[in-house]
Design an enzyme around this catalytic site. Structure first.
Site, PDB file in Angstrom:
ATOM      1  N   SER A  97     -16.406   4.782 -52.944  1.00  0.00           N
ATOM      2  CA  SER A  97     -16.934   3.606 -52.439  1.00  0.00           C
ATOM      3  C   SER A  97     -18.139   3.554 -52.024  1.00  0.00           C
ATOM      4  O   SER A  97     -19.189   2.759 -51.999  1.00  0.00           O
ATOM      5  CB  SER A  97     -15.855   2.868 -51.657  1.00  0.00           C
ATOM      6  OG  SER A  97     -15.424   3.978 -50.643  1.00  0.00           O
ATOM      7  N   HIS A 105      -7.798  17.120 -50.213  1.00  0.00           N
ATOM      8  CA  HIS A 105      -9.180  16.173 -50.371  1.00  0.00           C
ATOM      9  C   HIS A 105     -10.357  16.892 -50.617  1.00  0.00           C
ATOM     10  O   HIS A 105     -10.210  18.216 -50.802  1.00  0.00           O
ATOM     11  CB  HIS A 105      -9.583  16.311 -48.477  1.00  0.00           C
ATOM     12  CG  HIS A 105     -10.349  15.236 -48.362  1.00  0.00           C
ATOM     13  ND1 HIS A 105     -11.701  15.142 -48.425  1.00  0.00           N
ATOM     14  CD2 HIS A 105     -10.197  13.620 -47.889  1.00  0.00           C
ATOM     15  CE1 HIS A 105     -12.447  14.279 -48.115  1.00  0.00           C
ATOM     16  NE2 HIS A 105     -11.405  13.170 -47.857  1.00  0.00           N
ATOM     17  N   ASP A 162      -4.181   9.138 -45.593  1.00  0.00           N
ATOM     18  CA  ASP A 162      -3.186   8.252 -46.293  1.00  0.00           C
ATOM     19  C   ASP A 162      -1.695   8.517 -46.182  1.00  0.00           C
ATOM     20  O   ASP A 162      -0.939   7.964 -46.605  1.00  0.00           O
ATOM     21  CB  ASP A 162      -3.458   8.082 -48.072  1.00  0.00           C
ATOM     22  CG  ASP A 162      -5.172   7.599 -48.042  1.00  0.00           C
ATOM     23  OD1 ASP A 162      -5.250   6.502 -47.247  1.00  0.00           O
ATOM     24  OD2 ASP A 162      -5.801   7.876 -48.771  1.00  0.00           O
ATOM     25  N   ARG A 218      -7.966  12.079 -38.609  1.00  0.00           N
ATOM     26  CA  ARG A 218      -7.610  10.721 -38.599  1.00  0.00           C
ATOM     27  C   ARG A 218      -6.070  10.580 -38.942  1.00  0.00           C
ATOM     28  O   ARG A 218      -5.372  10.032 -38.477  1.00  0.00           O
ATOM     29  CB  ARG A 218      -8.301   9.906 -39.761  1.00  0.00           C
ATOM     30  CG  ARG A 218      -9.531  10.033 -39.625  1.00  0.00           C
ATOM     31  CD  ARG A 218     -10.570   9.315 -40.867  1.00  0.00           C
ATOM     32  NE  ARG A 218      -9.886  10.158 -41.960  1.00  0.00           N
ATOM     33  CZ  ARG A 218     -10.247   9.485 -43.295  1.00  0.00           C
ATOM     34  NH1 ARG A 218     -10.899   8.589 -43.357  1.00  0.00           N
ATOM     35  NH2 ARG A 218     -10.105  10.410 -44.373  1.00  0.00           N
ATOM     36  N   HIS A 249      -8.695   7.321 -54.675  1.00  0.00           N
ATOM     37  CA  HIS A 249      -9.325   6.818 -53.316  1.00  0.00           C
ATOM     38  C   HIS A 249      -8.574   6.137 -52.391  1.00  0.00           C
ATOM     39  O   HIS A 249      -7.601   6.493 -52.212  1.00  0.00           O
ATOM     40  CB  HIS A 249     -10.638   6.469 -53.931  1.00  0.00           C
ATOM     41  CG  HIS A 249     -11.716   6.186 -52.878  1.00  0.00           C
ATOM     42  ND1 HIS A 249     -11.871   6.943 -51.866  1.00  0.00           N
ATOM     43  CD2 HIS A 249     -13.013   5.499 -52.800  1.00  0.00           C
ATOM     44  CE1 HIS A 249     -13.008   6.572 -51.251  1.00  0.00           C
ATOM     45  NE2 HIS A 249     -13.365   5.604 -51.853  1.00  0.00           N
TER      46      HIS A 249
HETATM   47  N1  HAX Z   1      -0.879  17.360 -55.077  1.00  0.00           N
HETATM   48  C1  HAX Z   1      -0.992  18.115 -56.198  1.00  0.00           C
HETATM   49  N2  HAX Z   1      -1.946  18.576 -56.801  1.00  0.00           N
HETATM   50  C2  HAX Z   1      -3.076  18.437 -56.237  1.00  0.00           C
HETATM   51  C3  HAX Z   1      -3.208  17.785 -55.024  1.00  0.00           C
HETATM   52  C4  HAX Z   1      -2.104  17.222 -54.453  1.00  0.00           C
HETATM   53  N3  HAX Z   1      -2.062  16.489 -53.154  1.00  0.00           N
HETATM   54  N4  HAX Z   1      -4.427  17.777 -54.486  1.00  0.00           N
HETATM   55  C5  HAX Z   1      -5.292  18.555 -55.531  1.00  0.00           C
HETATM   56  N5  HAX Z   1      -4.516  18.868 -56.601  1.00  0.00           N
HETATM   57  C6  HAX Z   1      -4.620  19.562 -57.695  1.00  0.00           C
HETATM   58  C7  HAX Z   1      -5.654  18.741 -58.392  1.00  0.00           C
HETATM   59  O1  HAX Z   1      -5.268  17.515 -59.011  1.00  0.00           O
HETATM   60  C8  HAX Z   1      -6.504  19.560 -59.316  1.00  0.00           C
HETATM   61  O2  HAX Z   1      -5.705  20.077 -60.377  1.00  0.00           O
HETATM   62  P1  HAX Z   1      -6.458  20.374 -61.688  1.00  0.00           P
HETATM   63  O3  HAX Z   1      -6.953  21.574 -61.977  1.00  0.00           O
HETATM   64  O4  HAX Z   1      -5.010  20.374 -62.648  1.00  0.00           O
HETATM   65  O5  HAX Z   1      -7.079  19.129 -62.137  1.00  0.00           O
HETATM   66  C9  HAX Z   1      -6.535  20.948 -58.230  1.00  0.00           C
HETATM   67  O6  HAX Z   1      -5.567  20.799 -57.410  1.00  0.00           O
HETATM   68  C10 HAX Z   1      -7.735  21.136 -57.602  1.00  0.00           C
HETATM   69  O7  HAX Z   1      -8.028  19.832 -56.826  1.00  0.00           O
HETATM   70  P2  HAX Z   1      -8.913  19.856 -55.448  1.00  0.00           P
HETATM   71  O8  HAX Z   1     -10.231  20.394 -56.017  1.00  0.00           O
HETATM   72  O9  HAX Z   1      -8.040  20.510 -54.208  1.00  0.00           O
HETATM   73  O10 HAX Z   1      -8.956  18.222 -55.358  1.00  0.00           O
HETATM   74  P3  HAX Z   1      -9.917  17.371 -55.742  1.00  0.00           P
HETATM   75  O11 HAX Z   1     -11.443  17.393 -55.056  1.00  0.00           O
HETATM   76  O12 HAX Z   1     -10.134  17.356 -57.142  1.00  0.00           O
HETATM   77  O13 HAX Z   1      -9.297  16.144 -55.288  1.00  0.00           O
HETATM   78  C11 HAX Z   1      -8.137  14.521 -54.194  1.00  0.00           C
HETATM   79  C12 HAX Z   1      -9.298  15.501 -54.390  1.00  0.00           C
HETATM   80  C13 HAX Z   1      -7.942  13.729 -52.805  1.00  0.00           C
HETATM   81  C14 HAX Z   1      -8.393  13.376 -55.598  1.00  0.00           C
HETATM   82  C15 HAX Z   1      -6.822  15.200 -54.530  1.00  0.00           C
HETATM   83  O14 HAX Z   1      -6.422  16.045 -53.480  1.00  0.00           O
HETATM   84  C16 HAX Z   1      -5.575  14.240 -54.750  1.00  0.00           C
HETATM   85  O15 HAX Z   1      -5.399  13.783 -55.927  1.00  0.00           O
HETATM   86  N6  HAX Z   1      -4.712  14.111 -53.685  1.00  0.00           N
HETATM   87  C17 HAX Z   1      -3.732  13.089 -53.882  1.00  0.00           C
HETATM   88  C18 HAX Z   1      -4.232  11.671 -53.735  1.00  0.00           C
HETATM   89  C19 HAX Z   1      -4.651  11.396 -52.330  1.00  0.00           C
HETATM   90  O16 HAX Z   1      -4.106  11.542 -51.604  1.00  0.00           O
HETATM   91  N7  HAX Z   1      -5.920  10.634 -52.299  1.00  0.00           N
HETATM   92  C20 HAX Z   1      -6.473  10.363 -51.293  1.00  0.00           C
HETATM   93  C21 HAX Z   1      -7.688  11.099 -50.533  1.00  0.00           C
HETATM   94  C22 HAX Z   1      -8.182  10.653 -49.438  1.00  0.00           C
HETATM   95  C23 HAX Z   1      -9.197   9.268 -49.937  1.00  0.00           C
HETATM   96  O17 HAX Z   1     -10.185   9.451 -50.298  1.00  0.00           O
HETATM   97  N8  HAX Z   1      -8.741   8.322 -49.453  1.00  0.00           N
HETATM   98  O18 HAX Z   1      -9.585   7.134 -49.802  1.00  0.00           O
END
Ligand code: HAX
Length: 431
Positions: free
Chosen positions: A233, A309, A364, A318, A263
């Protein structure tokens, strides 16, 4: 001249001088190497953006203008906005002046409500918020100033003016969307005597006999206000603003990015995940049942919402501050109990699962449960709550860029073929 404009007018030449000096001395210095995988992987870890308002330290979390978020948890959004914009905590008079400006600008014009009323009843509240902001673009003083040929060095003052109008109206707009969309009731009128957070809490129209909901809203707005410049964002807002599209365009665009499930929408997803778990396992499930549920969720190819994250490598402070809020008010609710139970179980499961780089909860993991526990049951609205707050940061970040006079964003993209050529000299492919 109001105090925020006055203080920024004093600070602007200093900041501009610092940037000019830095560029002339070190502008040609290489600061990082970029790996091919970073280009493909969403520029993860590439120091590619200037953001003055906040940093997210992997082992600590958010600092706003170098103050850890935990030290700011008792502040008001007005104080945070002043801090984000100036780098200084405001005096009581400065806070009061900002509060007054926002309150004076809190009325949303009828034409905006008419746009929103015309939408189909199943429109997502984030689409409504973004559209409501965009509808107000016609009133941009920044755009007018630009068209009238105001010198570039003065344009930031109009940027600030638009931001104050936008922020002043945003809580009224969001609360009105809540009422229109979920309760088929009319928006309430803002009270010019109230501060930004109290007005928002009041305009939502939920019962709050103890005042705890209002306190939660204040904390919520503070905790979500900014998270450095590289998240979707903020970076979207920055990119759009760099074309000198005005704040209404930039914030609306940033909100559209926030609406994604990876996000801002994660808080909505997180609540759904918890409610679904309660539906399946009943209240007070055993640790074994929860652990098994989490495992089968992961094996179904899903992520655990609220965990992981892109930058953080510790529990999000937070999350901790929200937890402390629930503890302070001794909040008894099955969802909060489940949040606690998951906090005990999920990090170990994710560690064993072995994929997520960060197994710890982000904000979250609890924010939606708190809203739910205080009576806001409509999880589709949670990202709007986030968006209202994040608008503070995006406004401040883009304002800083207008003051510094940074240019339009234009990174170089490359094709896969070009990447293959660039890496061809590397004889040993990585194992
Ligand atoms: N559950 C299961 N698997 C997860 C995970 C979770 N909570 N978090 C990361 N992973 C997985 C990823 O999907 C990725 O898998 P692939 O290699 O198969 O694609 C792997 O672990 C490596 O990911 P990462 O490098 O640790 O995490 P990213 O930087 O790619 O992504 C995210 C960060 C926040 C998008 C991710 O942790 C996620 O999807 N979390 C769940 C959704 C979430 O809570 N989002 C909110 C984040 C806070 C925010 O920005 N709020 O706005």
């Amino acid at each position: 001249m109001h105090p925020l404009l006055q203080r920024l007018t004093e600070l602007a030449p200093e900041w501009q001088h610092r940037l000019r000096t830095f560029l002339s001395q070190y502008g040609g210095t290489a600061v990082a190497e970029i790996r091919a995988e970073q280009i493909i992987g969403g520029m993860r870890g590439v120091p590619a953006l200037l953001c003055e308002t906040s940093v997210v330290l992997p082992n600590e979390g958010l600092r706003i203008r170098n103050i850890p978020i935990a030290e700011l948890a008792d502040r008001t959004p007005e104080e945070i906005f002043w801090l984000l914009c100036t780098g200084e905590l405001p005096t009581a008079d400065q806070t009061a002046s900002l509060r007054q400006i926002l309150a004076e600008r809190a009325t949303v014009p009828d034409y905006v409500w008419n746009v929103l009323r015309a939408l189909p009843s199943d429109s997502h509240p984030m689409a409504m918020l973004s559209l409501g902001v965009l509808a107000m673009e016609r009133e941009s003083t920044f755009r007018q100033a630009f068209q009238q040929g105001v010198p570039r060095s003065e344009l930031w003052k109009f940027w600030l003016d638009d931001c104050l109008t936008l922020l002043g109206r945003l809580t009224t707009l969001a609360a009105g969307i809540y009422r229109l969309r979920f309760h088929r009731s009319e928006p309430l009128l803002p009270n010019p005597e109230l501060d930004w957070a109290s007005n928002y809490a009041t305009l939502l129209g939920l019962p709050d006999p103890t005042g705890q909901f209002r306190d939660l809203i204040r904390l919520y707005l503070v905790l979500h206000s900014d998270h450095e410049g590289g998240n979707v964002s903020a970076m979207t807002g920055y990119t759009v603003a760099s074309a000198l599209s005005d704040p209404f365009y930039a914030i609306s665009a940033g909100l559209n990015g926030l609406a994604g499930p990876l996000h801002g929408l994660a808080n909505q997803e997180c609540l759904r995940f918890l409610l679904q778990m309660i539906d399946t396992l009943g209240t007070n499930p055993s640790d074994e049942a929860v652990e098994q549920y989490v495992w089968s969720w992961l094996q179904g190819g899903h992520v655990i919402p609220g965990y992981g994250h892109a930058v953080l490598r510790v529990p999000d402070p937070r999350f901790t501050l929200f937890r402390q809020f629930a503890q302070r008010y001794n909040l008894q609710h099955e969802l909060i109990a489940l949040v606690e139970q998951l906090y005990r179980i999920v990090p170990q499961v994710l560690q064993r699962h072995g994929k997520a780089k960060n197994p710890w909860p982000n904000v979250d993991a609890i924010s939606g449960s708190l809203l739910y526990a205080y009576g806001m049951r409509e999880s589709e609205f949670y990202t709007v709550m986030f968006g209202v707050s994040r608008a503070l940061g995006i406004c401040a970040q883009t304002l800083t860029h207008r003051i510094l006079g940074t240019p339009i964003m234009r990174p170089k993209s490359v094709t896969l073929q070009e990447l293959e050529q660039m890496t061809a000299h590397s004889l040993v492919p990585r194992q």
